[in-house]
Design a protein around this motif. Structure first.
Motif, PDB file in Angstrom:
ATOM      1  N   ALA A  51      54.191  42.129  77.856  1.00 21.04           N
ATOM      2  CA  ALA A  51      53.257  43.053  78.508  1.00 21.04           C
ATOM      3  C   ALA A  51      51.946  42.395  78.901  1.00 21.04           C
ATOM      4  O   ALA A  51      51.165  42.992  79.655  1.00 21.04           O
ATOM      5  N   GLY A  52      51.696  41.217  78.386  1.00 15.90           N
ATOM      6  CA  GLY A  52      50.456  40.534  78.711  1.00 15.90           C
ATOM      7  C   GLY A  52      49.214  41.285  78.256  1.00 15.90           C
ATOM      8  O   GLY A  52      48.159  41.202  78.890  1.00 15.90           O
ATOM      9  N   GLY A  53      49.362  42.036  77.164  1.00 17.53           N
ATOM     10  CA  GLY A  53      48.218  42.775  76.631  1.00 17.53           C
ATOM     11  C   GLY A  53      47.900  44.049  77.367  1.00 17.53           C
ATOM     12  O   GLY A  53      46.858  44.671  77.104  1.00 17.53           O
ATOM     13  N   ASP A  54      48.777  44.495  78.269  1.00 20.47           N
ATOM     14  CA  ASP A  54      48.552  45.728  79.032  1.00 20.47           C
ATOM     15  C   ASP A  54      48.643  46.928  78.089  1.00 20.47           C
ATOM     16  O   ASP A  54      49.729  47.230  77.579  1.00 20.47           O
ATOM     17  N   ALA A  56      48.728  50.145  78.582  1.00 17.31           N
ATOM     18  CA  ALA A  56      49.646  51.200  79.020  1.00 17.31           C
ATOM     19  C   ALA A  56      51.090  50.834  78.691  1.00 17.31           C
ATOM     20  O   ALA A  56      51.868  51.675  78.211  1.00 17.31           O
ATOM     21  N   ALA A  57      51.459  49.568  78.945  1.00 17.56           N
ATOM     22  CA  ALA A  57      52.816  49.123  78.652  1.00 17.56           C
ATOM     23  C   ALA A  57      53.084  49.128  77.148  1.00 17.56           C
ATOM     24  O   ALA A  57      54.164  49.534  76.696  1.00 17.56           O
ATOM     25  N   ILE A  58      52.088  48.699  76.382  1.00 16.98           N
ATOM     26  CA  ILE A  58      52.251  48.678  74.924  1.00 16.98           C
ATOM     27  C   ILE A  58      52.363  50.092  74.372  1.00 16.98           C
ATOM     28  O   ILE A  58      53.202  50.372  73.503  1.00 16.98           O
ATOM     29  N   MET A  59      51.541  51.014  74.876  1.00 18.98           N
ATOM     30  CA  MET A  59      51.616  52.403  74.440  1.00 18.98           C
ATOM     31  C   MET A  59      52.974  52.999  74.783  1.00 18.98           C
ATOM     32  O   MET A  59      53.598  53.681  73.958  1.00 18.98           O
TER      33      MET A  59
END
Length: 203
Positions: A51-54, A56-59
């Motif tokens: 996710a590269g620290g994104d 929204a993607a992690i959530m």
């Protein structure tokens, strides 16, 4: 990737529904729970790593673990003959967390059908808590039917809509889904309370 995992959430919910309804033997159902649980742990891990620290993607990926841990817990417990109370109380945690994901989908992501789906999952995991955690055996039949309905309406059908590019995060779809489930669950509550037919005795 997550939509593929959602399809197999539907598969394991279907088999677990059959187990709750007495159609599938528990240890037999355990195998699919382990497969699906492993998938639902590997998938979000890959998403989070890439996710590269994104945020929204992690959530979005974080909620998948709730299912992965549930199915692994169920599968191992069934094979080992463990008490269901641990899974039951973990299900209460999932039911509460699912409401947070529902609110996030409704107010942040603006994905209204999945907001409803998370509420439906919260209701289902609450039933798992009542049956497995508190030992409310009289709710087993109803929980089995609700699990069967949710297997298709909250997992299999949304997964195929996502996979075919036909999914739309509209409020209309959310209202239709909510309406169908309210009617279905109400009808199933009445049906589940009917006396079950007894098998004919063999002299």
């Amino acid at each position: 990737m997550a939509s593929v995992g959602l399809l197999y959430v539907g598969a394991v919910l279907f088999v677990n529904a059959m187990m709750l309804l007495g159609k599938v033997e528990a240890k037999s159902a355990a195998i699919l729970n382990l497969f699906a649980g492993a998938l639902q742990v590997v998938t979000p891990t890959v998403i989070i790593i890439t996710a590269g620290g994104d945020p929204a993607a992690i959530m979005g990926a974080s909620g998948i673990y709730l299912f992965g841990f549930t199915y692994l817990y169920v599968g191992i417990g069934l094979l080992a003959g463990l008490s269901s109370t641990g899974v039951g109380w973990f299900s209460l945690f999932v039911a509460i967390a699912a409401l947070v994901y529902a609110a996030h989908n409704a107010f942040v992501v603006r994905d209204y059908p999945f907001a409803v789906i998370w509420v439906l999952w919260s209701f289902l995991w609450l039933l798992f808590f009542l049956v497995l955690g508190l030992g409310r055996a009289e709710l087993t039949r109803y929980t089995g039917w609700v699990t069967l309905v949710e297997a298709w309406l909250t997992a299999v059908i949304p997964a195929f809509l996502l996979l075919t590019g036909r999914y739309t995060p509209s409020a209309t779809l959310a209202l239709i889904l909510a309406g169908i489930c309210v009617v279905a669950f109400g009808g199933l509550w009445m049906y589940a309370r009917l006396p079950q037919e007894r098998e004919p005795s063999h002299a």
